[in-house]
Design a protein around this motif. Structure first.
Motif, PDB file in Angstrom:
ATOM      1  N   LYS A  33      36.581   9.646  51.663  1.00  0.00           N
ATOM      2  CA  LYS A  33      37.302   9.441  50.402  1.00  0.00           C
ATOM      3  C   LYS A  33      38.530   8.554  50.608  1.00  0.00           C
ATOM      4  CE  LYS A  33      36.031  13.750  48.031  1.00  0.00           C
ATOM      5  NZ  LYS A  33      36.543  15.044  47.531  1.00  0.00           N
ATOM      6  N   LEU A  39      39.076   4.738  49.037  1.00  0.00           N
ATOM      7  CA  LEU A  39      40.253   4.401  48.236  1.00  0.00           C
ATOM      8  C   LEU A  39      41.039   3.256  48.856  1.00  0.00           C
ATOM      9  CD1 LEU A  39      42.166   5.022  45.871  1.00  0.00           C
ATOM     10  CD2 LEU A  39      43.283   6.717  47.342  1.00  0.00           C
ATOM     11  N   ASP A  73      37.906   5.130  43.543  1.00  0.00           N
ATOM     12  CA  ASP A  73      38.270   6.545  43.588  1.00  0.00           C
ATOM     13  C   ASP A  73      37.230   7.289  44.423  1.00  0.00           C
ATOM     14  OD1 ASP A  73      39.112   9.111  43.244  1.00  0.00           O
ATOM     15  OD2 ASP A  73      38.995   9.118  41.053  1.00  0.00           O
ATOM     16  N   SER A  91      36.746  10.360  44.877  1.00  0.00           N
ATOM     17  CA  SER A  91      36.179  11.551  44.233  1.00  0.00           C
ATOM     18  C   SER A  91      34.908  11.226  43.470  1.00  0.00           C
ATOM     19  CB  SER A  91      37.206  12.175  43.288  1.00  0.00           C
ATOM     20  OG  SER A  91      38.370  12.558  43.990  1.00  0.00           O
TER      21      SER A  91
END
Length: 671
Positions: free
Chosen positions: A127, A131, A137, A139
């Motif tokens: 993650k 980013l 993102d 997520s």
């Protein structure tokens, strides 16, 4: 250190077993093989615990000067070393427990045990990288990360069938995508892979994904070997399956040896892999011999000589395996059971070869095909016994009987030696079927010898010459297609892998308001997905808003364009009105030249992941380097300075000498 064998929720994207687990995986299966693997997990946990205790005691021994403390530490070290030796013997016993893998009443074969590993949490590291590197993102990719973790977890308990191999191959192929997407050669992302040596249980921890890929190939080869030992070798189909499995196992091991040449785990070192390749090919050759003899052996001159040379070939291949096993340092890591088994089979199959030659000479005489018989007999020896010609031997009944008895003597001696080797190993003594086969072979040779022995004969017996090995079908390595299986990239939403990879540095996406000027966009598009901006008019509105030539177009309005070609993107842009449309673009950031002192090599933590004091971390000072423009100015080094990495003179915690390993482990296994 392995936490559990039960996944925390396997998501299925294909056929499943029991309606829950991925195809090719069932961690709840209570088979003899799975129980052995569970014991291996527990032993690995105990081994690493004892090794940590020993490392701490050794450090204390170096640090203290108090004689009483030193005496106590030495005593504790003796206990720990004793416990480690017992654990190693138990692990060797697991590698010697071949009976649970067998499915027939034939001579047992040797399978490889699966390497064990610890759980890996990809979530946080991937993650953060998504980013930082792709400006997306992280997520939004949680489902893909969960699928990856579930796939890895399932690979720890593969089924012993082709579905299990496909499962390992699927994850191995995903690792290639993962390496290109997230593992840059110039930086680490903080994911540690820990794998245990299959023979010693010593763990190796590394951030390099190559360790993960190499270990997966080793397990794929191990699974093929287990499939081969499980095959029913009393049937033609079962023998074909066993031959194919062992040849594929050898092929995967060869591919591992040639592709990953610097693996830190000794069970995947070039010397060990070469020995394992020979072992797999020898077992494949043994199955080929069983395939030839399965319909029965005709008591006919040419057939007997052919079978004798086939048996000699099997004995020769096992002799090569045994020689490689007794070489240093392999003999310190290979189970004693393996070494004695290879030596036993060398003697057994050479004895069979001498028995079949003796039967051909004692039971058959020269006939109308004397030319063919003469040629066949001459091809089984390097030099004829006592310089006699093949035709003279065939025509002289007494000479045939004398040479035949000499071969029987060598057959008896070989079987007696095999039985002695069998009694020497505790694990071999548990294999009653092997003992029965050896005893039957010895009785058959003794009976044959007694039938052709004369009481009045007191002459000295000659020594029968060696038999030339020959086979009609030699076992060869077969690299299975499973090593190059095509799978769907789990993270394909990030864009084409050829462009959106860890090697490229990307700017954050920029939003440009695109307006027409005299029905002209002010630029053209080129390339396949994703398309690039070219021939940009510097006076157009898009250029004024920050569009640059060479930018990659990743979105038009709300439509993602990473996988769209020029024609598809132009269809989206042709309906742009006077108000315009927002487009998103990204640019490649070219990496600055790295310092020549930085090798970018991954750190390896063998036995224990070393911990460092916070004070040592705080004391690490970073040297500053003057900018290029201020190289000639004195006392101006603060402006335009850049950070440099520690060089070879840096006296920090990473340059401290690593703790040594026990003498019970081979040092070359722990580099």
């Amino acid at each position: 250190m392995t936490d559990t064998l039960i996944p925390n929720g396997c998501k299925t994207n294909g056929p499943v077993e029991s309606g829950y687990f991925k195809k090719g995986c069932n961690p709840f299966a209570q088979t003899g093989r799975s129980k052995l693997q569970n014991k291996r997990v527990l032993l690995n946990q105990q081994i690493i615990k004892q090794m940590r205790m020993r490392a701490g005691a050794e450090n204390l021994l170096k640090a203290t000067s108090n004689n009483k403390v030193r005496e106590q530490v030495v005593l504790e070290l003796s206990y720990v070393n004793s416990d480690l030796q017992l654990l190693m013997e138990q692990l060797e016993g697991l590698n010697s427990s071949v009976e649970v893998y067998q499915n027939t009443s034939s001579i047992p074969l040797i399978p490889l045990g699966l390497k064990e590993t610890k759980d890996v949490d990809f979530s946080v590291a991937l993650k953060d990288f998504i980013l930082e590197h792709y400006s997306e993102d992280g997520s939004n990719f949680q489902d893909e990360i969960d699928d990856l973790m579930d796939l890895r977890q399932a690979c720890r308990t593969p089924s012993r069938n082709p579905s299990g191999v496909d499962l390992l191959a699927n994850y191995f192929s995903q690792l290639s995508f993962l390496e290109t997407r997230f593992f840059s050669p110039t930086r680490q992302i903080g994911i540690f892979f820990t794998w245990y040596d299959s023979f010693t249980g010593v763990p190796v921890c590394q951030q390099n994904i190559s360790l993960e890929k190499a270990s997966m190939l080793f397990n794929m080869a191990a699974l093929y070997s287990q499939i081969g030992t499980r095959a029913d070798r009393q049937t033609q189909t079962g023998l074909e399956d066993a031959i194919a499995a062992f040849q594929k196992s050898a092929g995967v091991l060869h591919y591992l040896k040639e592709t990953f040449t610097h693996t830190p785990s000794y069970d995947m070192s070039p010397a060990m892999l070469s020995m394992l390749i020979r072992l797999m090919l020898a077992q494949a050759q043994e199955c080929l011999f069983e395939q030839i003899t399965l319909p029965g052996i005709r008591n006919e001159f040419f057939s007997l000589l052919r079978i004798a040379q086939e048996a000699a070939k099997v004995g020769e291949t096992y002799g090569e395996v045994h020689q490689s096993m007794i070489q240093t340092p392999i003999k310190n890591n290979v189970p004693f059971f393996w070494t004695t088994m290879s030596e036993l089979k060398t003697n057994h199959y050479k004895s069979l070869a001498h028995y079949f030659v003796s039967t051909a000479l004692l039971d058959h005489q020269c006939n109308d095909d004397e030319d063919k018989q003469e040629k066949a007999l001459s091809q089984i020896y390097d030099a004829m016994p006592e310089g006699r010609s093949p035709l003279d031997i065939l025509k002289d009944k007494e000479e045939r009987r004398r040479i035949g008895k000499a071969h029987l003597q060598r057959s008896i001696m070989g079987h007696e030696e095999a039985i002695r080797i069998h009694s020497r190993c505790r694990d071999l003594q548990k294999l009653y079927i092997l003992s029965d086969i050896l005893q039957a072979g010895l009785r058959r040779s003794l009976t044959k010898f007694e039938q052709n022995d004369k009481e009045e004969e007191f002459t000295d017996y000659m020594l029968a010459p060696d038999i030339i090995s020959k086979t009609e079908k030699k076992a060869e390595m077969e690299i299975p297609a499973a090593t190059k299986v095509k799978v769907k990239d789990l993270f394909q939403r990030l864009g084409p892998l050829s462009v959106f990879s860890a090697k490229q540095r990307w700017s954050a996406p920029r939003t440009i308001r695109l307006r027409l000027q005299d029905r002209d966009l002010g630029f053209t598009l080129k390339g396949d997905a994703p398309v690039q901006i070219q021939s940009l008019d510097p006076l157009c509105p898009a250029a004024a808003e920050g569009l640059k030539e060479g930018d990659y177009l990743v979105a038009v309005g709300d439509t993602e364009c990473r996988w769209l070609g020029v024609s598809d993107v132009m269809k989206l842009l042709k309906d742009v009105d006077e108000e315009g449309v927002n487009i998103r673009v990204v640019s490649i950031i070219h990496n600055p030249t790295k310092s020549a002192t930085y090798g970018g090599l991954p750190k390896t933590y063998s036995m224990i992941c070393l911990a460092h004091d916070e004070d040592d971390k705080k004391s690490r000072k970073v040297a500053k380097k003057p900018s290029f423009l201020s190289w000639g100015l004195k006392n101006k080094q603060k402006s335009g300075s850049t950070l440099s990495l520690p060089n070879a003179d840096y006296n920090g915690p990473w340059n401290r000498p690593c703790p040594t390993y026990p003498n019970s482990y081979n040092e070359s296994a722990l580099y």
